[in-house]
Design an enzyme around this catalytic site. Sequence first.
Site, PDB file in Angstrom:
ATOM      1  N   ASP A 192       0.832  -1.210   0.000  1.00  0.00           N
ATOM      2  CA  ASP A 192       0.000   0.000   0.000  1.00  0.00           C
ATOM      3  C   ASP A 192       0.865   1.259   0.000  1.00  0.00           C
ATOM      4  OD1 ASP A 192      -2.348   1.463   0.099  1.00  0.00           O
ATOM      5  OD2 ASP A 192      -3.188   0.351   1.791  1.00  0.00           O
TER       6      ASP A 192
ATOM      7  N   ASP B 204     -10.603   2.025  -3.875  1.00  0.00           N
ATOM      8  CA  ASP B 204     -11.149   1.717  -2.551  1.00  0.00           C
ATOM      9  C   ASP B 204     -12.668   1.695  -2.551  1.00  0.00           C
ATOM     10  OD1 ASP B 204      -8.938   1.177  -1.069  1.00  0.00           O
ATOM     11  OD2 ASP B 204      -8.870   3.086   0.000  1.00  0.00           O
TER      12      ASP B 204
HETATM   13  C1  DGJ Z   1      -5.981   1.745   1.718  1.00  0.00           C
HETATM   14  C2  DGJ Z   1      -6.301   0.556   0.892  1.00  0.00           C
HETATM   15  O1  DGJ Z   1      -6.720   0.947  -0.381  1.00  0.00           O
HETATM   16  C3  DGJ Z   1      -7.324  -0.294   1.605  1.00  0.00           C
HETATM   17  O2  DGJ Z   1      -7.720  -1.362   0.808  1.00  0.00           O
HETATM   18  C4  DGJ Z   1      -6.710  -0.775   2.888  1.00  0.00           C
HETATM   19  O3  DGJ Z   1      -5.646  -1.638   2.624  1.00  0.00           O
HETATM   20  C5  DGJ Z   1      -6.247   0.402   3.711  1.00  0.00           C
HETATM   21  N1  DGJ Z   1      -5.426   1.293   2.974  1.00  0.00           N
HETATM   22  C6  DGJ Z   1      -5.503  -0.052   4.935  1.00  0.00           C
HETATM   23  O4  DGJ Z   1      -4.955   0.973   5.642  1.00  0.00           O
END
Ligand code: DGJ
Length: 736
Positions: A463, A529
Amino acid sequence: MLSHDEVTTDHTPTAPQPDAAGRVLHLHRGGTSVVVDLDAAPHPAIVHWGEELTGSSEQTLRGLAVAARPQRVSGGLDEPARATLVATPGGGWLGTPGLEGHRDGASFSVRLELVDVQADDHRAQLSLVDREARLSVQLELSVGTAGLFHQRITLRNDGDSRYTVQHLHLAFPVPWDATEILDTTGRHLRERSPQRHPFGYGTYLRESRRGRPGADATLVLAAGRPGFGFERGRVHAVHVAWSGNHRLVAERSVSGEAFLAGGELFAPGEVVLAPGGSITSPEAIGSWGDGLSELAHRFHDEWRSRPAHPRRPRPITLNTWEAVYFDHSLERLTALADAAASVGVERFVLDDGWFVGRRDDTAGLGDWYVDPTVWPDGLHPLVDHVHDRGMEFGLWVEPEMVNPDSDLAREHPDWILRARMALPQSARQQQVLDLAHEDAYAYIAARLHALLDEYPIAYLKWDHNRDLLDAGSGPEGVARVREHTLALYRLLDELKAAHPGLEIESCASGGARVDLGILARTDRIWTSDTLDPLERLTNQRYTALLVPPELMGMHLTSPVVHSTGRTVDLDFSAAVALLGHVGIEWDLTATDDETRSRIAAWVELAKHVRPLVAAGRTVDVDGTEPGIDVRGIVARDRSSAVFTLTQTDTTVAYPPGRVRIPGLDPGRQYRIRVVGGSTTAAAQSGLEWQDHGIALTGRELDAVGLRPPVQYPQRSTVIELTAEDGAPHQAQGGAR
Ligand code: DGJ
């Protein structure tokens, strides 16, 4: 091969050449030609990039080069300007230059001349020099197997003083009648929103200054004939395969040339070449097509032909994030793993929250040790449990980030990127690690290797949850985005080499780091997301302009979508996730038996269609009705296809008019079967083509089409089309 001696370098612009037609370079492959006029003034210019010119002779190509040469006009320069390969004012170009730099404020002028060409039929290396400015350039041009046009430039400082590079880009001429631009913008939870503009005179500029492409980045900048769509309309586009700052330009000049260009974007002083030093750009990659689908297929096909492309079936994934967030416990997560296994999940990914101090998103980033207060026996009990249920284990990490509230930040404040005494503004309570700092790099690499050595981790979700601001190597230091990006690439490459079989997902607050630089080292992107299927329709369609669908993470959401609050139908969510790398992000422990069996049926269908998704061609139908979305994937041999017919909104026509199903073999006959989706009574009854089990030819499906089922808004029906002469298909059941 053209040899050094064959290339004319002694060019006197005002005097006619003995052979006025000069020399041309013709690179061609995969349906694409690139023709370069090697004798354009002051150095080579691309005459044509696009349709493969099969049947052209050397002589006609020379004529083509001459036909592109501009006339002298009143009010203009005596030697008419060209948008050459590396156009500069020193060479007469008055538009955006391809190269800009200086030696401590002096020696800003550049005029490159060709000194050597090495070429075969699809690749060329051109050497250019400016002896006065003491610079040399190597340009690599190539046409890939699927017809992508790649360009890369290396600039070397041949002087004995430092040369600051301000700007370096690669230009791709587009047809003069490409008068409409398409790009995308967006934000967290809504990446890849398309926008169109007239491509008029002047410069249209898209920049990424976020230290990552960003949620607003356009994956490609496209220009085409007005009204071009997915199915038709000549269109060209450029992508920069780079995960840091970059810039894309569309420019139409009053000198009668239009081009797209792309390159890295440098902060002031970020790239200073020492004497003898050089910089190599990321690749800028151009694609074209009659319609956006053809343009996208070139990217997909070429990407899939890489030896490193993931070939095994994409494992159905369960990601824990929206199911438990930071509420980690062995009991809760083993229960989730049981539920996941019961519906057919193959990969269980433990998201954020497993490491020291990470009880919420305010602390812990940087301390990459399993939190003993939550996991007294480490992650072993959970990993074993996951394995016992036949699933792979995956783990979330965010290695480039650090919370000020972490042991790492307390012990090594000098490892954090900053350009001033104070830290840059925080985002999500976090700062960015200077990965190009040797010690910081060594620490992060050691922690990741240790985790991968200790646990059988098949997959890392990598991430990157904030934009970079003022990213410098300490107060008064130099800008660091480029070095940081290169360090990231090195780390990913090293991890992959040391842990064979390891797969990595590129995530950045959803889809804020999607580019072919990162995808050369990872196996999937987290597309967004937002799990809202309605939002995902646009996001996925435009992400797939660049990314093959099997590399795009698409998850089934919980019924009330966390990012939009919208309540969505399970079948709708599953249908929209079906044509990608399928996963689930939902607390399945809270579902009843009936829901789980419906999910299991979808998982079974996803396993059935994934070979098609991984190898087939995407089809996006330019519909006449905005309330109905038709898209699908057709097998390469066109023996089968899967389409989703999605009712996004109500339509005026009730029942709706026919939709076309293009992309199939016109001469073959296809049996059409509903295999999943809308369970409304209206959709189930009176749909005669379903009741009668009809077969139609590919031509009939494209030219005439069929009535989509009557569905509530935000419902989707999945149909499978199988050529009657094809192999009997294996699907059992489906998801109805
Ligand atoms: C952002 C990501 O896009 C989510 O899927 C998740 O992993 C969160 N971060 C976790 O902090």
